[in-house]
Design an enzyme around this catalytic site. Structure first.
Site, PDB file in Angstrom:
ATOM      1  N   GLY A  24       0.838  -1.109   0.023  1.00 27.42           N
ATOM      2  CA  GLY A  24       0.081  -0.034   0.080  1.00 27.42           C
ATOM      3  C   GLY A  24       0.732   1.291   0.062  1.00 27.42           C
ATOM      4  N   LEU A  25       0.251   2.347  -0.303  1.00 27.34           N
ATOM      5  CA  LEU A  25       1.026   3.713  -0.208  1.00 27.34           C
ATOM      6  C   LEU A  25       1.761   3.855   1.201  1.00 27.34           C
ATOM      7  CD1 LEU A  25      -1.753   5.641  -2.046  1.00 27.34           C
ATOM      8  CD2 LEU A  25       0.332   4.777  -2.804  1.00 27.34           C
ATOM      9  N   SER A  26       2.599   4.746   1.008  1.00 29.13           N
ATOM     10  CA  SER A  26       3.189   5.361   2.366  1.00 29.13           C
ATOM     11  C   SER A  26       2.086   5.870   3.251  1.00 29.13           C
ATOM     12  CB  SER A  26       4.539   6.329   1.728  1.00 29.13           C
ATOM     13  OG  SER A  26       4.899   6.807   3.156  1.00 29.13           O
ATOM     14  N   GLY A  27       2.177   5.653   4.433  1.00 32.00           N
ATOM     15  CA  GLY A  27       1.212   6.143   5.210  1.00 32.00           C
ATOM     16  C   GLY A  27      -0.250   5.369   5.493  1.00 32.00           C
ATOM     17  N   SER A  28      -0.279   4.439   4.528  1.00 25.81           N
ATOM     18  CA  SER A  28      -1.335   3.517   4.646  1.00 25.81           C
ATOM     19  C   SER A  28      -1.762   2.690   5.856  1.00 25.81           C
ATOM     20  CB  SER A  28      -1.679   2.568   3.261  1.00 25.81           C
ATOM     21  OG  SER A  28      -0.512   1.786   3.326  1.00 25.81           O
ATOM     22  N   GLY A  29      -0.739   2.540   6.586  1.00 25.46           N
ATOM     23  CA  GLY A  29      -0.661   1.685   7.919  1.00 25.46           C
ATOM     24  C   GLY A  29      -0.144   0.292   7.848  1.00 25.46           C
ATOM     25  N   LYS A  30       0.857   0.009   6.772  1.00 30.75           N
ATOM     26  CA  LYS A  30       1.245  -1.258   6.677  1.00 30.75           C
ATOM     27  C   LYS A  30       1.758  -1.844   7.755  1.00 30.75           C
ATOM     28  CE  LYS A  30       3.875   0.102   2.956  1.00 30.75           C
ATOM     29  NZ  LYS A  30       3.278   1.436   3.034  1.00 30.75           N
ATOM     30  N   SER A  31       2.882  -1.068   8.189  1.00 25.04           N
ATOM     31  CA  SER A  31       3.945  -1.057   9.446  1.00 25.04           C
ATOM     32  C   SER A  31       3.036  -1.281  10.694  1.00 25.04           C
ATOM     33  CB  SER A  31       4.938  -0.073   9.287  1.00 25.04           C
ATOM     34  OG  SER A  31       5.967  -0.364   8.437  1.00 25.04           O
ATOM     35  N   SER A  38       5.995  -1.725  -2.421  1.00 29.00           N
ATOM     36  CA  SER A  38       5.941  -2.841  -3.423  1.00 29.00           C
ATOM     37  C   SER A  38       4.884  -2.344  -4.440  1.00 29.00           C
ATOM     38  CB  SER A  38       5.922  -4.327  -2.895  1.00 29.00           C
ATOM     39  OG  SER A  38       4.547  -4.488  -2.082  1.00 29.00           O
TER      40      SER A  38
END
Length: 199
Positions: free
Chosen positions: A32-39, A106
């Protein structure tokens, strides 16, 4: 590829390594985009699985670029190589019997497909953080969107570099409307349904 290299089979099998841990190895690939909450979501799931007694390992985009991939930039070619390395590392961890969580933007569908093809059917779980760009940019936890808008960062995904959204992810989450706990519960429920864990 280098010549004169022969694959060496291990005495302890992949299945045996997983069996001793009483779990099924797999890779949850957070994209997902930067800031989407992945981490954030990957970390929360990691804690939830650990508390349930599962053996996991979390790979995070920024952390990996401090070591394994510190020689890579953010051109399209470097992004491809970054994901290739992560895919191979994820496969090794899964071969060790672990549940692997990988959190990477990615952006290219072909790269994610490349990683999927490294895994047996059903062991690659694509988790798409389908959070709107406006929400991600409003959060801007690292100040990267602002720098990208000002031209200080080039090839920034979602601004001047494309993000190819998954068409059929195994799990889709939108952190603009879902809490961290709700996202983790959705992932746990999916893993139970797929018999990867038992709760």
């Amino acid at each position: 590829m280098a010549e004169n290299i022969v694959w060496h089979d291990h005495k302890v099998t992949r299945a045996e390594r997983a069996s001793i841990k009483n779990q099924k190895p797999c890779l949850l690939w957070f994209t997902g985009l930067s800031g989407s909450g992945k981490s954030t979501i990957a970390n929360a799931l990691d804690v939830a699985l650990y508390q349930r007694g599962y053996h996991t390992f979390l790979l995070d985009g920024d952390n990996v670029r401090h070591g394994l991939c510190r020689d890579l930039g953010f051109s399209d070619e470097d992004r491809v190589e970054n994901i290739r390395r992560i895919g191979e590392i994820s496969k090794l961890f899964a071969d060790a019997g672990l549940i692997v969580l990988s959190a990477f933007i990615s952006p290219f569908a072909s790269d994610r497909r490349m990683v999927r093809n490294l895994f047996p059917e059903g062991e690659f779980i694509e988790v798409y953080l389908d959070t709107p760009l406006e929400t991600c940019e409003a959060r801007d936890p690292k100040g990267l969107y602002e720098k990208a808008r000002q031209g200080e960062i080039r090839h920034f995904t979602g601004i001047d570099s494309p993000y190819e959204a998954p068409s059929h992810p195994e799990v889709r989450l939108d952190t603009s409307v879902m809490s961290v706990d709700a996202c983790v519960e959705s992932l746990i429920t999916y893993m139970v349904f797929r018999e990867l864990i038992t709760r």
